[in-house]
Design an enzyme around this catalytic site. Structure first.
Site, short mmCIF file in Angstrom:
data_model
loop_
_atom_site.label_atom_id
_atom_site.label_comp_id
_atom_site.label_asym_id
_atom_site.label_seq_id
_atom_site.Cartn_x
_atom_site.Cartn_y
_atom_site.Cartn_z
N VAL A 14 0.77 -1.21 0.00
CA VAL A 14 0.16 0.17 0.10
C VAL A 14 0.91 1.32 0.20
O VAL A 14 0.69 2.31 -0.79
CB VAL A 14 -1.07 0.03 1.31
CG1 VAL A 14 -1.87 1.30 1.19
CG2 VAL A 14 -1.61 -1.50 1.08
N LYS A 101 -6.79 -2.24 9.77
CA LYS A 101 -8.25 -2.61 10.11
C LYS A 101 -7.83 -3.30 11.56
O LYS A 101 -8.98 -3.09 12.27
CB LYS A 101 -8.80 -3.76 9.03
CG LYS A 101 -8.00 -4.78 8.79
CD LYS A 101 -7.95 -5.15 7.22
CE LYS A 101 -6.52 -5.81 6.96
NZ LYS A 101 -6.52 -6.58 5.62
N GLY A 183 -0.85 -13.98 -3.89
CA GLY A 183 -0.75 -12.75 -2.76
C GLY A 183 -1.98 -11.92 -2.40
O GLY A 183 -1.85 -10.63 -1.86
N GLU A 186 -3.38 -12.54 3.73
CA GLU A 186 -2.55 -11.71 4.96
C GLU A 186 -1.22 -12.66 4.89
O GLU A 186 -1.25 -13.66 4.66
CB GLU A 186 -3.45 -11.78 5.98
CG GLU A 186 -4.65 -10.99 5.97
CD GLU A 186 -4.37 -9.56 5.57
OE1 GLU A 186 -3.32 -8.75 6.42
OE2 GLU A 186 -4.94 -8.91 4.92
N LYS A 201 -13.36 -5.89 9.62
CA LYS A 201 -13.83 -4.69 8.53
C LYS A 201 -15.20 -4.63 8.85
O LYS A 201 -15.98 -3.31 8.82
CB LYS A 201 -13.77 -5.38 6.98
CG LYS A 201 -12.06 -5.33 6.69
CD LYS A 201 -11.83 -6.14 5.60
CE LYS A 201 -10.56 -6.14 4.98
NZ LYS A 201 -10.31 -7.11 4.03
#
Ligand code: HSE
Length: 426
Positions: A14, A101, A183, A186, A201
């Site tokens: 990210v 999260k 991928g 987690e 979530k």
């Protein structure tokens, strides 16, 4: 718009995606300036050259640096360095944007208090459903609605696994290995397959929709490891699809939250979401039903959500950490146990293959006052000493159904562990 000075902790998928968005020179490049970065491995080769950006070994030092207005936490993990750095930033009155999260679902209430005390903003759009702006839709677009239910496919790994098992007839463990290679999963895939990731979530979405603070402990969690190809095939035969459904709903008894494999009618909007995609379905008054679908993970979609939060902050937008719809604070929602709400159920039993077994099962179910909607015996699987029996029930309390199954478990009829899944209507 005044550009905000940001510090990014975590340069994995990210964080790397965010750097690429900034380097691409779009609106985000005009909204932020990068004051510092922090990651596990300074020497790692990255898609964007960050050699000129001040480097911090300690995320807390980055979070509290004088030239950082917004601390961007992309490290992950409910505790440890991510928590310490976010707390430090909020205490110092700095805005935080996080994709974490687990941290928000497990410590959201305490973090919201910290944010309120120092007047800092805490934003977390990227923590739920990647690129789908579900939090914005609930908190802003539906601010004056009364939400009845939020349901979704919130874990791409599980959705990929169930889709592939359904498509190919392959077993769970085999397809999980593919998901890891691709991928989607987690670092610890048990977070995905146990339902915990979707539960984090869901608790966050429910906080905005109903409760004001996340209650992860109140989510009834069940993963997908017990689902077998025979269940997917039979569900399809009956006109359903199996999805790991995360659902929070307003019921007569309070707010229920659950994550569990569920049969959905084939024409239900979530039933058609296949592969690693995510979906969020919101039922609210007066807007009616909203269906949002898109990519729930990956560099681009998740960075898009982080960037949206950063743009909001650059525009000076101020929002509560969790509360959304206007009636939330005036009407605090009680939580209720999801399993207490009557539902239709799918039950798969593996039983001894001998005369009288079906009669014994139907007699037992009848004695518990449960009405059967459909009942079928599948052919024995190659080499198996048992046969799968599948039944669906009319609406009944799950406790009653479980009591009937427990009684069966005390006999020599039942072989193996039964699977119980709720059956939803449209
Ligand atoms: N492991 C998560 C998923 C990634 O499979 O959806 C995004 O949270």
């Amino acid at each position: 718009m005044t550009p905000v000075r940001i510090g990014i902790a975590g340069l994995g998928t990210v964080g790397g995606g965010l750097l690429e968005m900034m380097a691409a020179g779009g609106p985000l490049a005009g909204a932020v300036s990068l004051s510092g970065i922090c990651a596990r491995d300074r020497a790692r080769k990255r898609a964007v050259d960050v050699s000129a950006v001040p480097w911090f070994d300690d995320p807390v030092a980055l979070a509290t640096a004088p030239d950082v207005d917004v601390f961007v936490e992309l490290m992950g993990g409910a505790d440890g360095p991510a928590k310490a750095a976010v707390e430090a930033a909020l205490r110092a009155g700095k805005a935080v944007v996080s994709a974490n999260k687990a941290l928000l679902a497990e410590h959201g209430e305490a973090l919201a208090h910290l944010a309120r005390e120092s007047g800092a903003q805490l934003r977390w759009e990227a923590a739920v459903a990647g690129g789908i702006p579900a939090v914005k839709v609930l908190r802003e677009g539906l601010a004056a609605n009364r939400v009845q239910a939020v349901a979704g496919v919130l874990n791409g790994t599980c959705n990929y696994i169930l889709t592939e098992m359904d498509r190919t007839g392959r077993a769970f463990a085999e397809v999980l290995a593919d998901a890891q290679q691709l991928g989607y999963a987690e670092a610890d895939p048990t977070l995905d397959v146990s339902g915990a990731d979707a539960g984090h979530k869901l608790a966050l979405l429910a906080a905005v929709a109903f409760t004001g603070t996340p209650d992860f402990g109140g989510v009834a969690l069940e993963g997908i490891a017990a689902v077998e190809p025979v269940d997917l095939e039979t569900a399809r035969f009956l006109g359903y699809r199996v999805k790991l459904v995360a659902r929070a709903a307003r019921t007569g008894a309070g707010i229920t939250q659950s994550v569990r494999p569920t049969l959905l009618p084939a024409d239900h909007p979530i039933a058609r979401i296949d592969g690693p995609l995510n979906a969020v379905v919101i039922d609210a008054e007066p807007v009616g039903r909203l269906v949002l679908t898109g990519r729930g993970a990956g560099a681009g979609p998740t960075a898009s959500a982080v960037a949206a939060d950063l743009m909001d902050l650059a525009f000076g937008d101020v929002r509560p950490v969790f509360a959304g719809p206007a009636d939330l604070m005036a009407d605090p929602a009680a939580t209720a146990t999801a399993v207490a709400v009557p539902s239709r159920f799918y039950v798969r039993l593996r039983v001894a293959d001998r005369p009288g077994v079906i009669a014994a099962i139907t007699d037992l179910v009848a004695r518990h006052g449960i009405s059967i909607e459909s009942f079928l015996q599948r052919p024995p699987e190659p080499g198996a000493t048992s046969v799968p029996i599948i039944l669906t029930t009319k609406p009944c309390p799950e406790a009653e159904l479980r009591a009937a199954i427990a009684e069966l478990a005390g006999t020599d009829v039942l072989l193996g562990t039964p699977l119980v899944m709720p059956v939803e209507s449209a």
